[in-house]
Enzyme design. Structure first.
Site, PDB file in Angstrom:
ATOM      1  CG  HIS A 168      -1.877   1.022   1.423  1.00 32.72           C
ATOM      2  ND1 HIS A 168      -1.566   2.301   1.812  1.00 32.72           N
ATOM      3  CD2 HIS A 168      -3.217   1.001   1.247  1.00 32.72           C
ATOM      4  CE1 HIS A 168      -2.685   3.014   1.889  1.00 32.72           C
ATOM      5  NE2 HIS A 168      -3.707   2.252   1.540  1.00 32.72           N
ATOM      6  CG  ASP A 194       0.781  -2.350   6.030  1.00 28.56           C
ATOM      7  OD1 ASP A 194      -0.085  -2.408   6.918  1.00 28.56           O
ATOM      8  OD2 ASP A 194       0.635  -1.698   4.974  1.00 28.56           O
ATOM      9  CD  GLN A 242      -6.695  -4.408   4.274  1.00 28.53           C
ATOM     10  OE1 GLN A 242      -7.617  -5.168   4.571  1.00 28.53           O
ATOM     11  NE2 GLN A 242      -6.909  -3.172   3.874  1.00 28.53           N
ATOM     12  CE  LYS A 301      -6.961  -0.135   6.367  1.00 26.89           C
ATOM     13  NZ  LYS A 301      -7.705   0.466   5.276  1.00 26.89           N
ATOM     14  CB  CYS A 331      -3.568   3.376  -1.588  1.00 26.61           C
ATOM     15  SG  CYS A 331      -4.652   4.748  -1.292  1.00 26.61           S
TER      16      CYS A 331
HETATM   17  N1  PLP Z   1      -1.608  -0.608   4.573  1.00 25.55           N
HETATM   18  C1  PLP Z   1      -2.598  -1.312   4.021  1.00 25.55           C
HETATM   19  C2  PLP Z   1      -2.318  -2.698   3.512  1.00 25.55           C
HETATM   20  C3  PLP Z   1      -3.874  -0.760   3.922  1.00 25.55           C
HETATM   21  O1  PLP Z   1      -4.860  -1.472   3.367  1.00 25.55           O
HETATM   22  C4  PLP Z   1      -4.104   0.551   4.418  1.00 25.55           C
HETATM   23  C5  PLP Z   1      -5.429   1.185   4.281  1.00 25.55           C
HETATM   24  O2  PLP Z   1      -6.153   0.952   3.345  1.00 25.55           O
HETATM   25  C6  PLP Z   1      -3.033   1.235   4.998  1.00 25.55           C
HETATM   26  C7  PLP Z   1      -1.794   0.634   5.057  1.00 25.55           C
HETATM   27  C8  PLP Z   1      -3.184   2.624   5.541  1.00 25.55           C
HETATM   28  O3  PLP Z   1      -4.005   2.607   6.677  1.00 25.55           O
HETATM   29  P1  PLP Z   1      -4.518   3.994   7.312  1.00 25.55           P
HETATM   30  O4  PLP Z   1      -5.140   4.765   6.184  1.00 25.55           O
HETATM   31  O5  PLP Z   1      -5.500   3.562   8.328  1.00 25.55           O
HETATM   32  O6  PLP Z   1      -3.348   4.661   7.904  1.00 25.55           O
END
Ligand code: PLP
Length: 406
Positions: A122, A199, A202, A225, A364
């Site tokens: 992401h 990360d 998810q 999430k 993203c």
């Molecule tokens: N990493 C992954 C795999 C994500 O799906 C997301 C959000 O969609 C993020 C990072 C970023 O999360 P946040 O927007 O809550 O900081």
């Protein structure tokens, strides 16, 4: 027994209609809905228990501080971390990864040092590393996924060299649902003295997580999430790495003493938590984690695996639907395109008319979209309250979209 109908009753928004149809909420990968216990906790905190934290010597401030600080321990339990001082509270994964970039990586890495990333990260786990590439000459090394969307841990290990200082990898792709064997990667990196950031945005939502067993240095999660409020989150930082980190944001709470010519920082984790935090969001996040731990993440995972299998069987019958990624053990996250070159936004608009909420766009994940040769997909991402009936509703709506665009 996992009673999905009883669970659905815990989420007030699921009983509403959208465009005259019952809501079918399949955008959990972007943000999950909140159970009533979380909504009530947020209301109670503002109505009866609100004050700033860590500051006051009055009743409400002490109460808010106790409620807020208790969440650190809940996160530690949720992730199986023995020492809650290794948990930094923040506003979510984006802040957590940026903190690691500024606090740990910028002072540690030199020009020519390498960061290994997978192509399905992401942007939150890409752009902070681009900062180091642009500003410090750090090299980003990319590992591709296989045709089925799986990521071979050996390919990540093979990408590690004596220049590699960090491996930053997602536990679960937000686009393909691919679940990565991060444990093998983290252990191999640890043997080579390379730091690892996982990360968990998810991954933590879809499966039980044991950070200690995983052996990573950093593990980022995001509250919204995980069925908690937006603006809440945390990052696990292994003590040895925390000791190498300099503060990221400066301000109140992260200091012990400030003078004209000197400053003494607070002890970690407070050293990395400047200013008034998301007090009520974090308290709500703690209640969401209690809710998940009561359900049992292994039960959530089993329920979502049955949804995934049902959806895969249904989608297999739609020869005009291309689902991206079918790695073994993938999470219940499906990105797809339709024959007839209908744009993902058009498809999602048609689904929306049927009350079906999905996401459309690049999610993203620019490098992954380039790798797949796509500019956009629709994504249906399932959560703990979704049902097979909702998959049938999605399939009916997709058939309608297909007829319109055929
Ligand atoms: N990493 C992954 C795999 C994500 O799906 C997301 C959000 O969609 C993020 C990072 C970023 O999360 P946040 O927007 O809550 O900081």
């Amino acid at each position: 027994m996992y009673d999905v109908n009883a669970i659905r009753a815990d989420f007030p928004i699921l009983s509403r209609e959208v465009n005259g149809k019952p809501l079918t909420y399949l955008d959990n990968g972007a943000s999950a809905q909140k159970p009533k216990v979380v909504i009530d906790a947020v209301t109670r905190a503002y109505e009866h228990e609100y004050s700033n934290v860590h500051r006051g010597l009055h009743f409400l401030s002490n109460l808010a501080t106790d409620n807020y600080e208790a969440v650190r321990g809940k996160i530690a339990r949720f992730l199986n971390v023995a020492d809650e001082d290794e948990i930094v509270l923040n506003s979510g994964t984006t802040e957590g990864i940026n903190m690691v970039a500024y606090s740990w990586a910028m002072p540690q890495l030199q020009a020519g040092d390498e960061i290994v990333l997978s192509v399905m990260e992401h942007h939150a786990n890409i752009v902070p590393w681009h900062f180091l590439r642009e500003r410090q000459g750090v090299v980003l090394k990319w590992v591709d996924v296989a045709a089925d969307g799986s990521l071979d841990p050996q390919a990540v290990i093979d990408a590690m060299s004596d220049k590699t200082k960090l491996v930053a990898i997602t536990q679960c792709s937000n686009v393909l649902g691919t679940v990565v064997d991060v444990k093998t990667i983290c252990h191999a990196a640890r043997e080579r003295g390379i730091a690892t950031l996982v990360d968990g945005s998810q991954g933590s939502v879809h499966m039980p997580v044991d950070v200690t067993d995983m052996g990573c240095d950093f593990y980022a999660i995001t509250g919204h999430k995980l069925y908690g409020p937006s603006g809440s989150g945390a990052i696990y930082c292994r003590k040895e790495r925390m000791a190498q980190m300099r503060p990221f944001l400066g301000g109140g709470d992260m200091i012990r003493e400030v003078h004209k010519d000197s400053v003494i920082y607070n002890d970690p984790p407070m050293k990395f938590e400047a200013g008034t935090p998301g007090i009520v969001q974090t308290i709500g996040f703690g209640v969401a984690l209690d809710y998940l731990m009561d359900l049992g993440m292994e039960n959530v995972a089993a329920h979502e695996a049955s949804l995934r299998d049902y959806a895969m069987t249904k989608f297999a019958g739609l020869n005009w639907l291309q689902v991206q990624g079918n790695a073994p053990g993938k999470a219940a996250i499906f990105s797809f395109t339709l024959d007839g070159a209908a744009h993902a936004h058009d498809i999602s608009t048609i689904l929306d008319k049927r009350g079906v909420a999905v996401r459309a766009g690049h999610h993203c994940a620019g490098p992954l979209m380039d790798f797949l040769g796509l500019t956009a997909t629709c994504r249906a991402s399932f959560g703990l309250y979704n049902t097979t009936d909702e998959i049938d509703t999605l399939v009916d709506a997709l058939e309608l979209a297909h007829e319109l665009f055929a």
